[in-house]
Every structure is written in C-alpha cells, then in structure tokens.
Design an enzyme around this catalytic site. Structure first.
Site, PDB file in Angstrom:
ATOM      1  N   HIS A   1    -105.171  59.856  38.128  1.00  0.00           N
ATOM      2  CA  HIS A   1    -104.359  58.798  37.428  1.00  0.00           C
ATOM      3  C   HIS A   1    -103.163  58.837  38.270  1.00  0.00           C
ATOM      4  O   HIS A   1    -102.821  59.800  38.655  1.00  0.00           O
ATOM      5  CB  HIS A   1    -104.196  59.608  35.960  1.00  0.00           C
ATOM      6  CG  HIS A   1    -103.021  58.942  35.224  1.00  0.00           C
ATOM      7  ND1 HIS A   1    -102.952  57.502  35.271  1.00  0.00           N
ATOM      8  CD2 HIS A   1    -102.186  59.358  34.642  1.00  0.00           C
ATOM      9  CE1 HIS A   1    -101.794  57.276  34.474  1.00  0.00           C
ATOM     10  NE2 HIS A   1    -101.376  58.247  33.919  1.00  0.00           N
TER      11      HIS A   1
ATOM     12  N   CYS B   1    -103.455  57.767  28.733  1.00  0.00           N
ATOM     13  CA  CYS B   1    -103.703  57.615  30.314  1.00  0.00           C
ATOM     14  C   CYS B   1    -105.076  58.370  30.634  1.00  0.00           C
ATOM     15  O   CYS B   1    -105.902  57.964  31.802  1.00  0.00           O
ATOM     16  CB  CYS B   1    -102.661  58.198  31.056  1.00  0.00           C
ATOM     17  SG  CYS B   1    -100.931  57.528  30.817  1.00  0.00           S
TER      18      CYS B   1
ATOM     19  N   ASN C   1     -97.708  52.912  36.744  1.00  0.00           N
ATOM     20  CA  ASN C   1     -98.625  53.867  35.861  1.00  0.00           C
ATOM     21  C   ASN C   1     -99.384  52.805  35.088  1.00  0.00           C
ATOM     22  O   ASN C   1     -98.643  52.171  34.061  1.00  0.00           O
ATOM     23  CB  ASN C   1     -97.784  54.721  35.247  1.00  0.00           C
ATOM     24  CG  ASN C   1     -98.793  55.495  34.216  1.00  0.00           C
ATOM     25  OD1 ASN C   1     -99.571  55.226  33.886  1.00  0.00           O
ATOM     26  ND2 ASN C   1     -97.886  56.533  33.827  1.00  0.00           N
TER      27      ASN C   1
END
Length: 329
Positions: free
Chosen positions: A256, A117, A286
């Site tokens: 994020h 990520c 996500n």
C-alpha cells in the site's frame, strides 16, 4: 479431485488527467515541496475531474484488465469494488460498474467492500474464496477511490497525502496452484477508529458537509504510523510462517502506497533492497484501496514482474484494517 485456486489473468489501472504537484499545494498552504517529499515520499497526486466519479475510474481500470485477459465483461461471475468513496450511499458502486461495463445480461452479483486502504486486499481475499469454493470461475476485483472528495484542503497534515485512481485485477480458477494466490491474511482492530476516520454519516444524521467538517478525513498521523509499522511487520511474519517460506524467497513487495517511511520499514523487515519494492507513492500519493492494484498493474505492464516470481501484497487502513496476499505469478 484437483484443488481449485485463483490466478490473476489480467490487471488494469486508471489515473485522472489532472496532476496536483507539491509546488501547487505549497502556493496554497504553509508547506514546501521538500517538506512533503522528505516526510512522505510524495511529489504529486492525481485529482478526479468534476463529474468524474469513482465508478468511472473503476470502469476504465476494469476495461484495461479485461483487455489484458482477453475476455469480455459478460464472462465474469462476480464484481467486487473496494472503495471508501462510493458514488452514492446506494446502490453499490460495483452495481454501477456492472452496468457501465455492459455486464448485466447474466445478472451476475456485484457488491462493494469497505475496508479503506486495505480494501483491495480484503476484496482479493473474498474473490479468492469465491473461486476456491467453486462459487465463481472468474471474479473482477477493483480498488477505486476519489479521495480528493473527502479531504479538508486546508488541513496540510492530510491534504498532501491523498490522490485519486483505480486499479483492477481479474481472478480465474486454475488447478495450477503454483501460479496462483497462495494465501491471504486479514485483520482488524476497531479500538483505534478515532485515529483515522471521517466523522459523521447517515446513522449520525450527517452527510458530507465541508463547512462543518462532517464526512471529511481526520487523522492522527504519528499514532497511525506507529500502528501501521507494527501491524505490517507482524502480517509479513505471519504470511511467511503460514507458507513455510523464508523472507529471502520473496521476489517483489507490492505495498500500500501510504508513506515512503512505512514502505521502507516493511522492506527492512523482509531484508529487501528498495529495488525489489514496487513504488508509486511519489507519483500517485495515497490512493487508499486503489494503491495496491495500481502498483501491481504498473509492475506487470513494465515487465518487472515475471512468471514464477513470488509477490507479497500488503496494506493497512482505517478501522484499523490490514492484511496481505501472497501469490506466485
């Protein structure tokens, strides 16, 4: 001699057409729309179509960025693709993107960056370094993922979280350091790998096998949450200190998009109201390395981000890896 810096001259994004809503997940699993939204902030996510690969998503985002920048792919000097879901073990997804963009004439280097990520922040930092060192004039940085291919769709703790997408940014050398990337900060701590990982892999003699769970994402959510909040609070403080800035000077937080509660915690650390935070987690879920550039492109295109504003980008991912980038738009 003027100091070289890297500025973003174009952004782009791409989301697959298929929308997977919480209601649809609730029809398959023991969960509800309210349960998912209250714990994650997610209402829906996008799912790549059969035969639609990470490189395809990346190319679509890159083409938008090239169009905004008003340049052609052959004018690039380097292509970096941040992804944890590559098309193939090899060659790199970035090489496939280079070919699909028609950017092979100059034989420019292209490679992947794997920091899960935090991948886009890592790749952005590498691109910034290439430009500052004089090794490149223009660098295409992409975050692209097909996370739906690495999910156990019977595991309600993880399958509700992730989606597919891609975002891109084009960096160009400039001597106007006031309108550029000011600093990047990268970190990792491998002692936590068991909290968020995909078991198996080539050197283990295992590839993606849904029937055995090899290659599918496993996460201990509560422990990841605690570590993410702590790490991101620290990186915010470190970034501000390195640049001699006060938190009130940050105009936009572009985080994020993992979980609304983690984002809210970081905003609180900065003393920010949520109207100064770029949020896409409710619609995208996500998207791992794609989440920061997807959010950045949305805020650039809708006019929220204006020239001269100070942006803080941050991300936390498996490994653990985390980092930040501070830039003046």
């Amino acid at each position: 001699m003027p100091i070289r810096a890297a500025r973003i001259i174009g952004t782009g994004s791409y989301l697959p057409e298929q929308i997977l809503s919480n209601a649809e997940l609730a029809s398959r699993l023991d969960t509800t729309d309210e349960w998912i939204r209250s714990r994650t902030g997610i209402s829906e996510r996008r799912i790549a179509a059969p035969g639609e690969y990470t490189s395809d998503l990346a190319c679509n985002a890159a083409q938008q960025a090239l169009q905004m920048a008003g340049i052609t792919a052959d004018s690039l000097d380097f292509i970096l693709v941040a992804t944890t879901t590559p098309d193939l073990v090899f060659p790199a997804t970035a090489v496939r993107v280079q070919r699909k963009l028609g950017a092979t004439k100059r034989q420019m280097p292209a490679c992947d960056v794997q920091a899960v990520c935090a991948g886009f922040i890592y790749a952005l930092s590498i691109g910034d370094s290439l430009i500052r060192s004089g090794s490149a004039q223009r660098v295409l940085v992409i975050g692209a993922e097909t996370m739906s291919r690495a999910i156990d769709w019977q595991d309600r703790a993880t399958c509700i979280l992730f989606g597919d997408g891609a975002g891109a940014a084009i960096l160009e050398a400039t001597t106007e350091s006031d309108h550029a990337i000011l600093s990047t900060h990268l970190y990792a701590d491998g002692q936590y790998e068991d909290l968020l990982r995909t078991p198996g892999g080539i050197s283990h003699g295992l590839l993606l096998d849904p029937s055995s769970g090899s290659g599918l994402l496993h996460m201990r959510g509560n422990e990841v949450f605690k570590q993410a909040v702590k790490a991101l609070e620290e990186v915010v403080d470190q970034t501000l200190a390195a640049n001699g800035l006060d938190k009130a000077q940050i105009d936009w937080l572009v985080p994020h998009q993992a979980n609304i509660r983690i984002i809210q915690s970081t905003a609180k650390r900065l003393g920010m109201t949520m109207d100064r935070v770029v949020l896409t987690v409710n619609r995208h879920g996500n998207t791992s390395a794609a989440s920061v550039p997807l959010a950045l492109d949305e805020a650039v295109r809708d006019g929220r981000i204006q020239p001269g504003q100070l942006l803080l980008l941050e991300a936390f991912g498996g490994g653990f890896t985390w980092g930040s980038a501070l830039l003046r738009w």
